[in-house]
Design a protein around this motif. Structure first.
Motif, PDB file in Angstrom:
ATOM      1  N   SER A  77     -26.251   1.555 -27.618  1.00 49.63           N
ATOM      2  CA  SER A  77     -26.633  -0.264 -27.406  1.00 49.63           C
ATOM      3  C   SER A  77     -27.088  -1.084 -26.532  1.00 49.63           C
ATOM      4  CB  SER A  77     -26.033  -0.567 -28.987  1.00 49.63           C
ATOM      5  OG  SER A  77     -26.005  -2.295 -28.820  1.00 49.63           O
ATOM      6  N   PRO A  78     -27.351  -1.279 -25.480  1.00 55.88           N
ATOM      7  CA  PRO A  78     -27.782  -2.034 -24.600  1.00 55.88           C
ATOM      8  C   PRO A  78     -26.911  -3.426 -25.456  1.00 55.88           C
ATOM      9  CG  PRO A  78     -30.028  -1.003 -25.423  1.00 55.88           C
ATOM     10  CD  PRO A  78     -29.097  -0.664 -26.304  1.00 55.88           C
ATOM     11  N   GLU A  79     -27.146  -4.091 -26.157  1.00 62.36           N
ATOM     12  CA  GLU A  79     -26.223  -5.190 -26.353  1.00 62.36           C
ATOM     13  C   GLU A  79     -24.819  -4.929 -27.331  1.00 62.36           C
ATOM     14  OE1 GLU A  79     -30.292  -5.249 -28.656  1.00 62.36           O
ATOM     15  OE2 GLU A  79     -28.848  -4.097 -28.506  1.00 62.36           O
ATOM     16  N   VAL A  80     -24.597  -4.234 -27.380  1.00 62.51           N
ATOM     17  CA  VAL A  80     -22.889  -3.873 -27.808  1.00 62.51           C
ATOM     18  C   VAL A  80     -21.868  -3.262 -25.829  1.00 62.51           C
ATOM     19  CG1 VAL A  80     -20.989  -1.676 -27.914  1.00 62.51           C
ATOM     20  CG2 VAL A  80     -22.779  -2.857 -29.665  1.00 62.51           C
ATOM     21  N   HIS A  81     -23.335  -2.854 -24.963  1.00 59.34           N
ATOM     22  CA  HIS A  81     -22.908  -2.871 -23.905  1.00 59.34           C
ATOM     23  C   HIS A  81     -22.872  -3.204 -22.729  1.00 59.34           C
ATOM     24  CE1 HIS A  81     -20.926   1.221 -24.535  1.00 59.34           C
ATOM     25  NE2 HIS A  81     -21.739   1.390 -26.251  1.00 59.34           N
ATOM     26  N   THR A  82     -23.453  -4.122 -22.883  1.00 58.80           N
ATOM     27  CA  THR A  82     -23.926  -5.219 -22.145  1.00 58.80           C
ATOM     28  C   THR A  82     -22.428  -5.605 -20.786  1.00 58.80           C
ATOM     29  OG1 THR A  82     -24.988  -7.028 -23.318  1.00 58.80           O
ATOM     30  CG2 THR A  82     -24.672  -8.566 -21.609  1.00 58.80           C
ATOM     31  N   TYR A  83     -21.568  -5.796 -21.874  1.00 54.68           N
ATOM     32  CA  TYR A  83     -20.179  -5.934 -20.742  1.00 54.68           C
ATOM     33  C   TYR A  83     -19.684  -4.986 -20.110  1.00 54.68           C
ATOM     34  CZ  TYR A  83     -21.804 -11.088 -21.359  1.00 54.68           C
ATOM     35  OH  TYR A  83     -22.668 -11.956 -22.082  1.00 54.68           O
TER      36      TYR A  83
ATOM     37  N   PRO B 172     -24.589  -4.724 -33.355  1.00 58.75           N
ATOM     38  CA  PRO B 172     -25.064  -6.259 -33.024  1.00 58.75           C
ATOM     39  C   PRO B 172     -25.022  -6.903 -35.038  1.00 58.75           C
ATOM     40  CG  PRO B 172     -25.861  -4.807 -31.719  1.00 58.75           C
ATOM     41  CD  PRO B 172     -25.196  -3.833 -32.953  1.00 58.75           C
ATOM     42  N   ARG B 173     -25.345  -5.657 -35.942  1.00 60.57           N
ATOM     43  CA  ARG B 173     -25.737  -6.693 -36.724  1.00 60.57           C
ATOM     44  C   ARG B 173     -24.531  -7.358 -37.890  1.00 60.57           C
ATOM     45  NH1 ARG B 173     -27.594  -1.150 -37.878  1.00 60.57           N
ATOM     46  NH2 ARG B 173     -26.058  -0.275 -39.117  1.00 60.57           N
TER      47      ARG B 173
ATOM     48  N   TRP C 247     -21.901  -8.844 -36.408  1.00 61.31           N
ATOM     49  CA  TRP C 247     -21.303  -9.886 -35.058  1.00 61.31           C
ATOM     50  C   TRP C 247     -21.676 -11.319 -35.746  1.00 61.31           C
ATOM     51  CZ3 TRP C 247     -24.414  -8.686 -29.600  1.00 61.31           C
ATOM     52  CH2 TRP C 247     -23.655  -7.511 -29.116  1.00 61.31           C
TER      53      TRP C 247
ATOM     54  N   ASN D 147     -18.120 -12.385 -21.074  1.00 57.12           N
ATOM     55  CA  ASN D 147     -18.136 -12.086 -22.454  1.00 57.12           C
ATOM     56  C   ASN D 147     -17.655 -13.509 -23.173  1.00 57.12           C
ATOM     57  OD1 ASN D 147     -17.856 -11.192 -24.900  1.00 57.12           O
ATOM     58  ND2 ASN D 147     -17.425  -8.835 -24.519  1.00 57.12           N
TER      59      ASN D 147
END
Length: 186
Positions: free
Chosen positions: A38-44, A106-107, A109, A142
């Motif tokens: 997941s790009p969202e999970v691994h943003t940071y 993400p769902r 969060w 984050n």
């Protein structure tokens, strides 16, 4: 990251008001791949891994080692809480300490699941490894993770630069400050 020492693993599932923390099972494989890709999970976290690579490399029962908790809501995995001993780190203040980490879909969060699951994991640490210092590292950018660290009772030890970004290292200030009612399944 290595062994936590003399802990019973896997423990009986840990139940909170809404969640279950348990050892990984084969049915969790697809969700682990989703988390890691997941790009969202691994943003940071340096970016996602390639899904095809994960499909090839992820074992049938992923992350099955002491301190690796699947977080389940209504019978489905929504996240992963990691408890590890730090053997190497970009900052000496973390070495030798127990590290708390987490990944959530993400769902999931914005609903307090990470706080609830991490508080239960901290309770497990207190019972299984009494007196152990616990650290948590995150990027200062984050904001969600920084708020969660504060909510769980972590206070700043230091800010350092690593992996191309400013990182924050916190240590749990007071074990009693994170309590969430938990019960252990029989």
């Amino acid at each position: 990251m290595t062994d936590l020492g003399p802990v019973t693993w896997p423990p009986a599932p840990i139940r909170t008001e809404r969640l279950v923390l348990r050892a990984a099972e084969a049915r969790d494989r697809a969700t682990f791949i989703e988390l890691l890709a997941s790009p969202e999970v691994h943003t940071y976290l340096g970016g996602p891994r390639q899904r095809d690579e994960l499909e090839r490399e992820t074992p049938d029962v992923p992350e099955r080692w002491p301190g690796s908790f699947v977080v389940e809501l209504d019978g489905r995995m929504i996240g992963h809480v990691l408890v590890r001993r730090v053997t190497e780190h970009r900052t000496a203040a973390a070495v030798g300490k127990v590290d708390l980490g987490y990944l959530f879909l993400p769902r999931a969060w914005g609903r307090g699941y990470a706080a609830e699951a991490c508080a239960a994991a901290l309770d497990w640490i207190d019972a299984s490894l009494p007196g152990e210092p616990v650290v948590l590292a995150t990027q200062t950018a984050n904001a969600r993770s920084m708020r969660l660290a504060a909510k769980l009772g972590f206070t700043e030890v230091e800010v350092f630069r690593a992996w191309g970004a400013e990182q924050w290292l916190g240590r749990r200030a007071a074990p009693a400050s994170h309590r969430v009612t938990t019960t252990t399944a029989e």
